[in-house]
Design an enzyme around this catalytic site. Structure first.
Site: not given
Length: 508
Positions: A154, A182-183
């Site tokens: 994604k 997210e990261r």
């Protein structure tokens, strides 16, 4: 001065009691002893107390701590000064460019535009990704969702779209990238890439990483939308709005709901999931004058598309790209399930009659081939009728042709990325449907750019070629490494050898 008293702290949810005048929803409260401790009034808990979202650490709070209302909601800086900057949920700078000297500030919670001003998108927006542009066309001002479980690509597809639309065309739009849960590493890599490409001056980055508390992750998406709205309405710009990952928005709302002891819905999520999603999605629209084109990455837990958090997002999208682990495991990338994906823009009025008919015919072949897979697995492809063999083989051509090398992963794959126009993709698919490449092996179409990359193979395998035995089958140097990422020449097929032997006998 409006003051209250802390009566409980549960994780990132603080219950504050107001015995006299009550605060407004979304107002920010600060601790009287330490104004760096901030919280947002979220909703009522009892007749006299309110649940508040912790915007900072809560270790300094205790039972009986006095808090003071600022009588202002969360406000972030907006304007030209925000382009080229990295901020967090509260609008604080996260880069090394110093203090943000903005002239205007806007609350992150507001109402969307009226229905009378909402525009219906019509103009097709090319991404340069074959499978997206052909089967799930995107329109300027539309919403695109990329659904997939962990590790199916994604973020890579989102990054490639950013490369093709932002880096290759920096003068056309301003862009807002919002990282929700997210990261941190991915955010840092995107920031570095944009700086190296000299396009950071047209981009705003907002990060609320997975290490942040759920209250900040929950509000990060609203911060991003607020900036996008300002660019659209005040600066009169077309906006590319990227969210990675919108599922984390729903998930953080679930975490907060649990801390507030709210009764969950049947699916386990918060009962307010639908209204929370609407409060965000209904603001991301295009107006009669300017557009917000939205790309949303959606994590699918356990690859289950029926998950309530995932299902809450579907109604707001114009195009849905379903990434499949099964497709990924076969080595096809991007790992998009063509038949499961869809776009409301795939109609004659939007993409044109030629594109629409070609896409419908290609989908029909893929559906037919899927129904033949069971037979092939039992008795083999050679036992199919001649027509079914042709259909099955062409379906493989279509699926393999849709594989593509991406620029953003060149260092990992060692293969140069390609950008293919919709015009070229449409012409190639029509060629496949007409039988132009039937003489080839389907694997020879894996990770090519266009059919021009295999033209020399078509000439070699053509039975009416002037001199089959004397044809040089090596790669044409003029084609370049970019258009032939495989860099390997397929060996001649077995059925070409008799033809070569006949030529030798005739010459003798």
């Amino acid at each position: 001065m409006l003051t209250g008293k802390v009566v409980s702290v549960k994780g990132q949810i603080i219950e504050v009691e107001f015995l006299e005048e009550k605060p407004r929803s979304n107002d920010v409260l600060v601790a009287k002893d330490d104004e760096t401790v901030r919280m947002e009034v979220y909703r009522s808990a009892t007749a006299t107390s309110f649940f508040c979202l912790a915007l900072t650490g809560v270790t300094a709070l205790h039972y009986g701590s006095v808090v003071v209302s600022t009588e202002q909601p969360i406000r972030i800086p907006v304007g030209q000064e925000m382009l080229g900057r990295v901020i967090n949920t509260l609008g604080e700078p996260q880069d090394d460019a110093g203090e943000i000297k903005a002239k205007e500030y806007k609350p992150i919670i507001s109402k969307g535009v009226s229905f009378a001003n909402v525009a219906i998108p019509r103009e097709v927006l090319e991404t340069g990704i074959k499978i997206v542009d052909f089967f799930t066309p995107i329109v300027k001002g539309g919403k695109v969702g990329l659904f997939g479980g962990a590790g199916v690509g994604k973020t890579v597809i989102i990054s490639e779209i950013i490369h093709n639309l932002v880096i290759l065309n920096p003068e056309k739009n301003v862009s807002v990238f919002t990282g929700v849960g997210e990261r941190t590493r991915e955010g840092e890599e995107l920031f570095a890439t944009l700086k190296e490409s000299n396009v950071m001056q047209g981009v705003s980055l907002i990060y609320g990483s997975m290490g942040e508390n759920p209250a900040l992750r929950f509000r990060t998406a609203f911060t991003g939308v607020t900036l996008a709205e300002y660019y659209r309405d005040i600066m009169k710009k077309d906006v590319l709005f990227f969210i990675d990952n919108i599922f984390r928005f729903a998930q953080s709302g679930y975490e907060l709901s649990t801390l507030m002891s709210a009764i969950p819905s049947e699916g386990g999520y918060q009962s307010t999931l639908g209204s929370e999603m609407a409060s965000l999605q209904e603001r991301i629209v295009s107006t009669q004058k300017n557009a917000i084109t939205t790309f949303e990455a959606i994590y699918v837990p356990a690859d289950d598309l029926t998950d309530s958090g995932v299902q809450a997002i579907f109604p707001y999208l114009d195009s849905s790209l379903i990434l499949s682990r099964e497709v990924y495991q076969t080595g096809h990338f991007p790992a998009i399930d063509i038949l499961a994906s869809n776009s409301s823009s795939l109609n004659p009025d939007t993409v044109g009659e030629e594109h629409y008919l070609a896409a419908v015919e290609a989908q029909a072949i893929l559906k037919k081939a899927k129904s033949l897979e069971r037979i092939v697995s039992l008795i083999g492809e050679s036992e199919l009728s001649a027509d079914d063999q042709t259909t099955y083989k062409r379906s493989k051509f279509i699926v393999n042709y849709m594989t593509q090398n991406f620029t953003v992963v060149e260092l990992q794959t060692g293969k140069k990325g390609v950008h293919v126009s919709l015009k070229e993709t449409l012409a190639d698919i029509k060629g496949i449907l007409s039988g132009k490449v039937d003489s080839l092996d389907p694997d020879e179409l894996m990770f090519i750019g266009t059919l021009k990359d295999v033209e020399h193979k078509l000439k070699t395998k053509n039975p009416i070629s002037p001199s089959i035995s004397g044809t040089n089958t090596s790669q044409n140097p003029s084609q370049g490494d970019a258009s032939q990422p495989n860099n390997t020449q397929a060996p001649p097929s077995a059925n070409s050898q008799p033809a070569q032997q006949n030529e030798i006998k005739k010459s003798e």
